[in-house]
Design a protein around this motif. Structure first.
Motif, PDB file in Angstrom:
ATOM      1  N   HIS A 227       0.821  -1.219   0.000  1.00 43.04           N
ATOM      2  CA  HIS A 227       0.000   0.000   0.000  1.00 43.04           C
ATOM      3  C   HIS A 227       0.853   1.266   0.000  1.00 43.04           C
ATOM      4  O   HIS A 227       0.310   2.373   0.005  1.00 43.04           O
ATOM      5  N   ALA A 228       2.164   1.117  -0.008  1.00 42.64           N
ATOM      6  CA  ALA A 228       3.066   2.249   0.209  1.00 42.64           C
ATOM      7  C   ALA A 228       2.872   3.368  -0.810  1.00 42.64           C
ATOM      8  O   ALA A 228       2.844   4.547  -0.436  1.00 42.64           O
ATOM      9  N   TYR A 229       2.751   3.018  -2.103  1.00 41.41           N
ATOM     10  CA  TYR A 229       2.611   4.086  -3.103  1.00 41.41           C
ATOM     11  C   TYR A 229       1.340   4.883  -2.865  1.00 41.41           C
ATOM     12  O   TYR A 229       1.348   6.122  -2.920  1.00 41.41           O
ATOM     13  N   ASN A 230       0.226   4.200  -2.610  1.00 42.41           N
ATOM     14  CA  ASN A 230      -1.038   4.905  -2.386  1.00 42.41           C
ATOM     15  C   ASN A 230      -0.973   5.787  -1.145  1.00 42.41           C
ATOM     16  O   ASN A 230      -1.539   6.890  -1.118  1.00 42.41           O
ATOM     17  N   LEU A 231      -0.271   5.322  -0.121  1.00 41.54           N
ATOM     18  CA  LEU A 231      -0.107   6.130   1.085  1.00 41.54           C
ATOM     19  C   LEU A 231       0.772   7.347   0.804  1.00 41.54           C
ATOM     20  O   LEU A 231       0.497   8.450   1.279  1.00 41.54           O
ATOM     21  N   LEU A 232       1.829   7.149   0.014  1.00 40.47           N
ATOM     22  CA  LEU A 232       2.695   8.266  -0.376  1.00 40.47           C
ATOM     23  C   LEU A 232       1.911   9.301  -1.170  1.00 40.47           C
ATOM     24  O   LEU A 232       2.016  10.511  -0.910  1.00 40.47           O
ATOM     25  N   LEU A 233       1.122   8.833  -2.110  1.00 41.59           N
ATOM     26  CA  LEU A 233       0.312   9.749  -2.923  1.00 41.59           C
ATOM     27  C   LEU A 233      -0.659  10.535  -2.049  1.00 41.59           C
ATOM     28  O   LEU A 233      -0.825  11.748  -2.237  1.00 41.59           O
ATOM     29  N   ARG A 234      -1.287   9.851  -1.098  1.00 42.16           N
ATOM     30  CA  ARG A 234      -2.230  10.544  -0.212  1.00 42.16           C
ATOM     31  C   ARG A 234      -1.520  11.585   0.642  1.00 42.16           C
ATOM     32  O   ARG A 234      -2.029  12.699   0.842  1.00 42.16           O
ATOM     33  N   ASP A 235      -0.325  11.250   1.158  1.00 44.15           N
ATOM     34  CA  ASP A 235       0.452  12.215   1.943  1.00 44.15           C
ATOM     35  C   ASP A 235       0.736  13.476   1.133  1.00 44.15           C
ATOM     36  O   ASP A 235       0.519  14.607   1.592  1.00 44.15           O
ATOM     37  N   ILE A 236       1.235  13.278  -0.081  1.00 45.16           N
ATOM     38  CA  ILE A 236       1.600  14.422  -0.933  1.00 45.16           C
ATOM     39  C   ILE A 236       0.358  15.203  -1.340  1.00 45.16           C
ATOM     40  O   ILE A 236       0.375  16.448  -1.381  1.00 45.16           O
ATOM     41  N   ASP A 237      -0.721  14.499  -1.622  1.00 46.05           N
ATOM     42  CA  ASP A 237      -1.960  15.171  -2.013  1.00 46.05           C
ATOM     43  C   ASP A 237      -2.474  16.060  -0.880  1.00 46.05           C
ATOM     44  O   ASP A 237      -2.939  17.189  -1.126  1.00 46.05           O
ATOM     45  N   ASN A 238      -2.377  15.584   0.351  1.00 45.67           N
ATOM     46  CA  ASN A 238      -2.814  16.396   1.496  1.00 45.67           C
ATOM     47  C   ASN A 238      -1.985  17.664   1.624  1.00 45.67           C
ATOM     48  O   ASN A 238      -2.513  18.739   1.932  1.00 45.67           O
ATOM     49  N   ILE A 239      -0.683  17.557   1.385  1.00 48.06           N
ATOM     50  CA  ILE A 239       0.183  18.732   1.456  1.00 48.06           C
ATOM     51  C   ILE A 239      -0.140  19.703   0.313  1.00 48.06           C
ATOM     52  O   ILE A 239      -0.191  20.919   0.515  1.00 48.06           O
ATOM     53  N   CYS A 240      -0.369  19.160  -0.872  1.00 52.69           N
ATOM     54  CA  CYS A 240      -0.694  20.017  -2.015  1.00 52.69           C
ATOM     55  C   CYS A 240      -2.027  20.736  -1.812  1.00 52.69           C
ATOM     56  O   CYS A 240      -2.184  21.905  -2.194  1.00 52.69           O
ATOM     57  N   LYS A 241      -2.988  20.052  -1.220  1.00 50.68           N
ATOM     58  CA  LYS A 241      -4.288  20.689  -0.956  1.00 50.68           C
ATOM     59  C   LYS A 241      -4.138  21.804   0.066  1.00 50.68           C
ATOM     60  O   LYS A 241      -4.752  22.866  -0.069  1.00 50.68           O
ATOM     61  N   TYR A 242      -3.321  21.571   1.086  1.00 49.88           N
ATOM     62  CA  TYR A 242      -3.118  22.622   2.086  1.00 49.88           C
ATOM     63  C   TYR A 242      -2.451  23.832   1.450  1.00 49.88           C
ATOM     64  O   TYR A 242      -2.894  24.967   1.622  1.00 49.88           O
ATOM     65  N   ILE A 243      -1.382  23.602   0.723  1.00 50.88           N
ATOM     66  CA  ILE A 243      -0.622  24.710   0.160  1.00 50.88           C
ATOM     67  C   ILE A 243      -1.404  25.398  -0.953  1.00 50.88           C
ATOM     68  O   ILE A 243      -1.185  26.580  -1.262  1.00 50.88           O
ATOM     69  N   GLY A 244      -2.351  24.667  -1.557  1.00 51.36           N
ATOM     70  CA  GLY A 244      -3.171  25.246  -2.613  1.00 51.36           C
ATOM     71  C   GLY A 244      -4.062  26.382  -2.135  1.00 51.36           C
ATOM     72  O   GLY A 244      -4.462  27.235  -2.934  1.00 51.36           O
ATOM     73  N   ARG A 245      -4.369  26.401  -0.846  1.00 48.82           N
ATOM     74  CA  ARG A 245      -5.205  27.488  -0.323  1.00 48.82           C
ATOM     75  C   ARG A 245      -4.509  28.842  -0.415  1.00 48.82           C
ATOM     76  O   ARG A 245      -5.146  29.892  -0.330  1.00 48.82           O
ATOM     77  N   TYR A 246      -3.171  28.810  -0.589  1.00 53.79           N
ATOM     78  CA  TYR A 246      -2.400  30.044  -0.723  1.00 53.79           C
ATOM     79  C   TYR A 246      -2.128  30.390  -2.189  1.00 53.79           C
ATOM     80  O   TYR A 246      -1.372  31.320  -2.480  1.00 53.79           O
ATOM     81  N   GLY A 247      -2.704  29.618  -3.092  1.00 50.64           N
ATOM     82  CA  GLY A 247      -2.519  29.887  -4.507  1.00 50.64           C
ATOM     83  C   GLY A 247      -1.331  29.185  -5.128  1.00 50.64           C
ATOM     84  O   GLY A 247      -1.028  29.406  -6.308  1.00 50.64           O
TER      85      GLY A 247
END
Length: 268
Positions: A227-247
């Motif tokens: 499951h490692a790749y899917n977990l890695l993708l989810r981790d990065i996606d969460n960071i991208c969503k957070y940082i996306g709030r700043y444009g």
């Protein structure tokens, strides 16, 4: 007093003391969970709750005078029957269990097996923290652990613990450096065969302009966990969503694929 009566009196006294000790632990289970740290001269007082989460509660403790810091964080895990993880098997896949008796007990889900699994969960997080801290990851300094809790570096003031990044408003000039720092950490972890598995702005602390990542009990080894790749993708996606709030918008799939390709080809 006869020898038999004396022995019986001693046994009754021992039973009474054992019952009193059990009553004390029942009255203050947190104190009982941290007793070994008091005995080892690491902490001297439990001050207050910092954070209560799905698998543990973190306390601010006064450090023992022998320590070189004024405060220490104590992460006390909930009992195995009261923890919040519902998909333990996803994270535990590939973890090594050397004792075959414990392995069988865990497979059979006996009381002994569940208790062993609970203790291993705590030891696993401490091992992750220790290895990654030595590797230079931006995480709290681990100090000690027992079968119920972990001691680590405390961030913040005693009555003002470092807040989670989720509740922080970054200044414009902090946005990209924060994102870059987090991605550098994700890459460093992967280089050392670790995927966080539950990364989000809720378990990243912000203090004095710096971020510190916490909560590694569910971290997986990508060499042995399917499951490692899917977990890695989810981790990065969460960071991208957070940082996306700043444009600042980044493609999480592209970033995950690039890191995963480098990892699989030993190029990190």
């Amino acid at each position: 007093m006869s020898k038999r009566k004396l022995l019986r009196a001693l046994e009754e006294q021992e039973e009474l003391e054992a019952l009193q000790e059990q009553d004390q632990e029942a009255a203050d289970p947190i104190q009982a969970s941290l007793d070994s740290f008091f005995a080892d001269g690491l902490i001297s007082e439990i001050l207050h709750v910092v954070k209560s989460g799905k698998e543990a509660t973190v306390y601010c403790c006064r450090a023992h005078p022998s320590q070189d810091v004024p405060y220490i964080a104590a992460k006390v895990y909930r009992s195995r029957n009261n923890r919040g993880f519902k998909n333990d098997s996803v994270y535990q896949e590939g973890r090594y269990v050397g004792d075959q008796r414990i392995k069988r007990a865990m497979k059979n889900k006996s009381d002994a097996g569940r208790e062993a699994q609970f203790s291993m969960w705590i030891a696993h997080e401490f091992t992750m923290l220790t290895g990654l801290y030595k590797a230079g990851a931006t995480i709290p300094r681990p100090i000690a652990h027992n079968s119920n809790a972990i001691l680590m570096e405390y961030l913040g003031e005693p009555q003002q613990p470092a807040p989670a990044l989720q509740g922080v408003q970054l200044a414009p000039d902090e946005v990209y450096p924060t994102f870059a720092n987090l991605m550098d950490n994700i890459q460093l972890w992967l280089k050392h065969n670790v995927v966080h598995g539950d990364l989000s702005a809720y378990n990243i602390l912000y203090w004095q302009g710096k971020v510190t990542i916490i909560d590694f009990p569910q971290a997986v080894d990508p060499r042995f966990n399917s499951h490692a790749y899917n977990l890695l993708l989810r981790d990065i996606d969460n960071i991208c969503k957070y940082i996306g709030r700043y444009g600042l918008h980044r493609d999480s799939t592209e970033l995950a694929n690039r890191l995963w390709h480098q990892f699989k080809n030993s190029r990190l």
